[in-house]
Design an enzyme around this catalytic site. Sequence first.
Site, PDB file in Angstrom:
ATOM      1  N   ARG A 128      -8.174   9.190  15.007  1.00 15.32           N
ATOM      2  CA  ARG A 128      -7.440   9.736  13.864  1.00 15.32           C
ATOM      3  C   ARG A 128      -8.201  10.879  13.196  1.00 15.32           C
ATOM      4  NH1 ARG A 128      -7.245   8.378   8.015  1.00 15.32           N
ATOM      5  NH2 ARG A 128      -9.149   7.202   8.391  1.00 15.32           N
ATOM      6  N   HIS A 184     -15.953   4.428  11.193  1.00 16.34           N
ATOM      7  CA  HIS A 184     -16.347   5.522  10.296  1.00 16.34           C
ATOM      8  C   HIS A 184     -17.860   5.678  10.386  1.00 16.34           C
ATOM      9  CE1 HIS A 184     -16.801   8.044   6.785  1.00 16.34           C
ATOM     10  NE2 HIS A 184     -15.492   8.129   6.688  1.00 16.34           N
ATOM     11  N   GLY A 211       0.861  -1.192   0.000  1.00 16.21           N
ATOM     12  CA  GLY A 211       0.000   0.000   0.000  1.00 16.21           C
ATOM     13  C   GLY A 211       0.891   1.233   0.000  1.00 16.21           C
ATOM     14  N   ARG A 240     -14.800  11.942  13.975  1.00 14.70           N
ATOM     15  CA  ARG A 240     -15.523  10.708  13.647  1.00 14.70           C
ATOM     16  C   ARG A 240     -16.124   9.985  14.847  1.00 14.70           C
ATOM     17  NH1 ARG A 240     -11.501   8.442   8.979  1.00 14.70           N
ATOM     18  NH2 ARG A 240     -12.217   9.989   7.493  1.00 14.70           N
ATOM     19  N   HIS A 281     -13.203   1.028  10.745  1.00 17.84           N
ATOM     20  CA  HIS A 281     -12.529   1.715   9.643  1.00 17.84           C
ATOM     21  C   HIS A 281     -11.011   1.746   9.774  1.00 17.84           C
ATOM     22  CE1 HIS A 281     -12.239   4.426   6.277  1.00 17.84           C
ATOM     23  NE2 HIS A 281     -11.681   5.381   6.998  1.00 17.84           N
ATOM     24  N   ALA A 314       2.278   2.915   2.322  1.00 16.24           N
ATOM     25  CA  ALA A 314       3.412   2.901   3.245  1.00 16.24           C
ATOM     26  C   ALA A 314       4.547   2.033   2.696  1.00 16.24           C
ATOM     27  CB  ALA A 314       2.964   2.410   4.619  1.00 16.24           C
ATOM     28  N   SER A 369      -4.040   9.404   7.326  1.00 10.95           N
ATOM     29  CA  SER A 369      -3.337   8.110   7.307  1.00 10.95           C
ATOM     30  C   SER A 369      -2.542   7.891   6.025  1.00 10.95           C
ATOM     31  CB  SER A 369      -4.285   6.946   7.560  1.00 10.95           C
ATOM     32  OG  SER A 369      -5.397   7.059   6.750  1.00 10.95           O
ATOM     33  N   LEU A 370      -3.052   8.364   4.899  1.00 11.41           N
ATOM     34  CA  LEU A 370      -2.234   8.246   3.686  1.00 11.41           C
ATOM     35  C   LEU A 370      -0.946   9.038   3.886  1.00 11.41           C
ATOM     36  CD1 LEU A 370      -4.882   8.654   0.809  1.00 11.41           C
ATOM     37  CD2 LEU A 370      -3.783   6.549   1.561  1.00 11.41           C
ATOM     38  N   GLN A 403     -10.801   7.299  -0.488  1.00 11.22           N
ATOM     39  CA  GLN A 403     -11.609   8.164  -1.351  1.00 11.22           C
ATOM     40  C   GLN A 403     -11.277   9.632  -1.166  1.00 11.22           C
ATOM     41  OE1 GLN A 403     -15.656   7.412  -0.205  1.00 11.22           O
ATOM     42  NE2 GLN A 403     -15.782   5.461  -1.279  1.00 11.22           N
ATOM     43  N   GLY A 404     -11.381  10.083   0.094  1.00 12.74           N
ATOM     44  CA  GLY A 404     -11.407  11.522   0.391  1.00 12.74           C
ATOM     45  C   GLY A 404     -10.176  12.269  -0.055  1.00 12.74           C
ATOM     46  N   GLY A 405      -8.977  11.799   0.346  1.00 12.91           N
ATOM     47  CA  GLY A 405      -7.769  12.472  -0.076  1.00 12.91           C
ATOM     48  C   GLY A 405      -6.656  12.389   0.928  1.00 12.91           C
ATOM     49  N   GLU A 450     -12.805  18.067   5.604  1.00 13.52           N
ATOM     50  CA  GLU A 450     -13.383  16.893   6.261  1.00 13.52           C
ATOM     51  C   GLU A 450     -13.551  17.172   7.745  1.00 13.52           C
ATOM     52  OE1 GLU A 450     -12.422  12.798   5.073  1.00 13.52           O
ATOM     53  OE2 GLU A 450     -10.850  13.629   3.823  1.00 13.52           O
ATOM     54  N   LYS A 495       0.139 -10.236  -0.312  1.00  9.86           N
ATOM     55  CA  LYS A 495      -0.599 -11.507  -0.336  1.00  9.86           C
ATOM     56  C   LYS A 495      -1.631 -11.560  -1.452  1.00  9.86           C
ATOM     57  CE  LYS A 495      -3.914 -10.095   3.169  1.00  9.86           C
ATOM     58  NZ  LYS A 495      -4.666 -10.475   4.349  1.00  9.86           N
TER      59      LYS A 495
HETATM   60  C1  LIG Z   1     -12.732   2.752   2.094  1.00  8.72           C
HETATM   61  C2  LIG Z   1     -11.584   3.486   2.730  1.00  8.72           C
HETATM   62  C3  LIG Z   1     -11.422   4.846   2.506  1.00  8.72           C
HETATM   63  C4  LIG Z   1     -10.338   5.542   3.071  1.00  8.72           C
HETATM   64  N1  LIG Z   1     -10.162   6.872   2.775  1.00  8.72           N
HETATM   65  C5  LIG Z   1      -9.043   7.495   3.224  1.00  8.72           C
HETATM   66  C6  LIG Z   1      -8.737   8.823   2.812  1.00  8.72           C
HETATM   67  O1  LIG Z   1      -9.457   9.425   2.028  1.00  8.72           O
HETATM   68  N2  LIG Z   1      -7.601   9.398   3.298  1.00  8.72           N
HETATM   69  C7  LIG Z   1      -6.752   8.763   4.160  1.00  8.72           C
HETATM   70  O2  LIG Z   1      -5.737   9.333   4.570  1.00  8.72           O
HETATM   71  N3  LIG Z   1      -7.026   7.495   4.556  1.00  8.72           N
HETATM   72  C8  LIG Z   1      -8.133   6.843   4.104  1.00  8.72           C
HETATM   73  N4  LIG Z   1      -8.379   5.554   4.502  1.00  8.72           N
HETATM   74  C9  LIG Z   1      -7.393   4.865   5.348  1.00  8.72           C
HETATM   75  C10 LIG Z   1      -6.180   4.526   4.490  1.00  8.72           C
HETATM   76  O3  LIG Z   1      -6.621   4.092   3.212  1.00  8.72           O
HETATM   77  C11 LIG Z   1      -5.321   3.436   5.104  1.00  8.72           C
HETATM   78  O4  LIG Z   1      -5.084   3.688   6.458  1.00  8.72           O
HETATM   79  C12 LIG Z   1      -3.965   3.387   4.387  1.00  8.72           C
HETATM   80  O5  LIG Z   1      -4.189   3.241   2.997  1.00  8.72           O
HETATM   81  C13 LIG Z   1      -3.122   2.259   4.915  1.00  8.72           C
HETATM   82  O6  LIG Z   1      -1.991   2.154   4.086  1.00  8.72           O
HETATM   83  P1  LIG Z   1      -0.937   1.011   4.365  1.00  8.72           P
HETATM   84  O7  LIG Z   1       0.081   1.127   3.304  1.00  8.72           O
HETATM   85  O8  LIG Z   1      -0.516   1.070   5.775  1.00  8.72           O
HETATM   86  O9  LIG Z   1      -1.774  -0.352   4.201  1.00  8.72           O
HETATM   87  P2  LIG Z   1      -2.616  -0.915   2.971  1.00  8.72           P
HETATM   88  O10 LIG Z   1      -2.844   0.095   1.930  1.00  8.72           O
HETATM   89  O11 LIG Z   1      -3.820  -1.591   3.534  1.00  8.72           O
HETATM   90  O12 LIG Z   1      -1.653  -2.029   2.363  1.00  8.72           O
HETATM   91  C14 LIG Z   1      -1.406  -3.222   3.080  1.00  8.72           C
HETATM   92  C15 LIG Z   1      -0.590  -4.139   2.210  1.00  8.72           C
HETATM   93  O13 LIG Z   1      -0.142  -5.242   2.984  1.00  8.72           O
HETATM   94  C16 LIG Z   1      -0.381  -6.446   2.279  1.00  8.72           C
HETATM   95  N5  LIG Z   1      -0.461  -7.539   3.249  1.00  8.72           N
HETATM   96  C17 LIG Z   1      -1.256  -7.653   4.337  1.00  8.72           C
HETATM   97  N6  LIG Z   1      -0.991  -8.794   4.984  1.00  8.72           N
HETATM   98  C18 LIG Z   1      -0.005  -9.422   4.294  1.00  8.72           C
HETATM   99  C19 LIG Z   1       0.690 -10.644   4.466  1.00  8.72           C
HETATM  100  N7  LIG Z   1       0.452 -11.489   5.481  1.00  8.72           N
HETATM  101  N8  LIG Z   1       1.629 -10.978   3.557  1.00  8.72           N
HETATM  102  C20 LIG Z   1       1.900 -10.165   2.493  1.00  8.72           C
HETATM  103  N9  LIG Z   1       1.270  -8.990   2.297  1.00  8.72           N
HETATM  104  C21 LIG Z   1       0.335  -8.627   3.193  1.00  8.72           C
HETATM  105  C22 LIG Z   1      -1.639  -6.159   1.499  1.00  8.72           C
HETATM  106  O14 LIG Z   1      -1.794  -7.067   0.446  1.00  8.72           O
HETATM  107  C23 LIG Z   1      -1.346  -4.736   1.032  1.00  8.72           C
HETATM  108  O15 LIG Z   1      -0.476  -4.760  -0.078  1.00  8.72           O
HETATM  109  C24 LIG Z   1      -9.453   4.854   3.932  1.00  8.72           C
HETATM  110  C25 LIG Z   1      -9.623   3.494   4.177  1.00  8.72           C
HETATM  111  C26 LIG Z   1     -10.666   2.804   3.577  1.00  8.72           C
HETATM  112  C27 LIG Z   1     -10.815   1.337   3.835  1.00  8.72           C
END
Ligand SMILES: Cc1cc2nc3c(=O)[nH]c(=O)nc-3n(C[C@H](O)[C@H](O)[C@H](O)COP(=O)(O)OP(=O)(O)OC[C@H]3O[C@@H](n4cnc5c(N)ncnc54)[C@H](O)[C@@H]3O)c2cc1C
Length: 524
Positions: A390, A248, A17, A294, A355, A19, A395-396, A52-54, A120, A39
Amino acid sequence: MEEVEAQKTDILIIGCGIAGASAALEAAKSGLKVTIITKNDKLEESNTFYAQGGIVSLGPGDAPDLLKEDIIQTGDGINNMEAVEILSKEGSKMVNSILLDELEIPFMRSSPDTLDYAQEGGHSRRRILHIRDTTGRTIEETFVSALKGFSNVTLLPSHTAVDLLTVPHHAKDPKYYYRNPRCIGCYVLDNKTNKVKTIFSNYTILATGGCGAVFLYTSNPKGAIGNGYAMAYRAGARIVNMEYIQFHPTSLFHRDADGFLISETVRGEGARLKTKDGQTFMDKYSEQKDLAPRDEVTRAIYEEMTNSNSNYVYLDLASFAKIDIKKRFPHIYKTCLKYGIDITKESIPVVPAAHYCCGGVLVDGWGRSSLNGLYAVGEVSCTGVHGANRLASTSLLEGLVWGTRSARHIAAHFNPVLEQGPIDIHQWYYPEKEEETDPALINQDWISIRSTMWNYAGIIRTPKRLARARADLDYLHHRIEKFYKEARMDTNVVGLKHGIHVALLIAYAALGNPVSRGSHYIKS
Ligand SMILES: Cc1cc2nc3c(=O)[nH]c(=O)nc-3n(C[C@H](O)[C@H](O)[C@H](O)COP(=O)(O)OP(=O)(O)OC[C@H]3O[C@@H](n4cnc5c(N)ncnc54)[C@H](O)[C@@H]3O)c2cc1C
């Protein structure tokens, strides 16, 4: 079973993702050998993709100190000030240098020279950059395509992390017991062959995202079951604040919608919450009305639903919007229309959903966990930025900032520990007689975990409900461990083992904290 040859890399990144991808991009630029596993079959599939939001930046007339105030106010004051400072000061700089200048993400503009900032809940001003209502998808796709251009980056989709490799724990030589514990890679399941590989790494970055999907109702995709919290916990890293699960306020109430999120920017553009009989109600609960943080909006909806014995409330955008709804929210418009709701003409039935996890693997300003060699970034980590709750769209940004900083830190202090000689570790153990897994058993265990978490460890908690959650989950844990030891390995079996551990981490943390704060609300 025949052994699979071990692989070696400088940095193993688990998760792709925002991060993990930010960390990979930065590490790739430093020339280190990077391996990213995810995975999912599709590299882009992640929570990031559905955002979605940004992403928060600094809007007109804005300043890091103003953003800081909003983060702390929403986080109920228990934020880690050092982390809030890093995010507020470095966040918008990284948005400019990495997302805008380097990756050329096409954020919306009100004129060719002026970026468009959205609003927001909890924000004192407009400061959120967006690509209409599919911001995450564009960011994620752009990162993945950039990473494909580096020859020192190996991308491995369909690979599930099973357990972090640590010395002394996995070392065969008893003399390792005198050394400080260190993470040296991961046991990884190849989802296509169902064999477990060993990937050795000098440094490992956990970027596995959140755990919304351990609850029955969630805005998260089904894969968000918190694998990283479980693995880090088993490896002995410190985990904190797991009771702070953010719900949420507004996911679409529809049997087939799978928790589809109605972004908070919809309320930012004027939409108001209403009871089933058409009364607005947020004025009763907060001075910020529909744009309160929230946790407050979620509890207000819960209260209204309980008082009116209803399964949902309404979100009315049609009567209040001053924007072109179809243009500003094309994805939400089309998705709701698919379920028979025309949001330009009628209110949207909504309900709260799990959420975001504000807690996680405790890390410092560089993403370092308490276990040597292990970094954690993004939602799986707890930098302390969010405190007890939060602030929207941070979080993005947190993923971008800590992903990038963790790779910079590793590159600046790189120590090739694997070159100090081979470490003889235990090979993955396959039971002699593996049992074929019955999907009905896995499904039923998940139903039990998710409904226990929703009903007993959800929006409104009580000591009795939590004690019941702990007892039920403890029993299930015992059953799942037995099943895990005998079952044929596949990604679903691994997911179930991670999932029950995460549910327990949340239930125990919630039971251990009698103080209501932010997203943890406990009624005595
Ligand atoms: C519907 C929705 C809307 C959102 N809108 C916003 C927004 O507008 N703005 C904002 O800032 N935040 C938003 N958030 C929150 C934000 O999207 C997440 O907190 C953020 O994207 C998390 O990023 P990340 O890289 O930590 O994890 P993720 O993007 O969830 O990525 C996790 C990764 O880990 C991998 N993974 C997991 N377990 C394993 C494993 N055992 N082995 C190998 N790979 C694994 C997954 O396949 C994936 O590639 C939203 C969340 C949701 C669900």
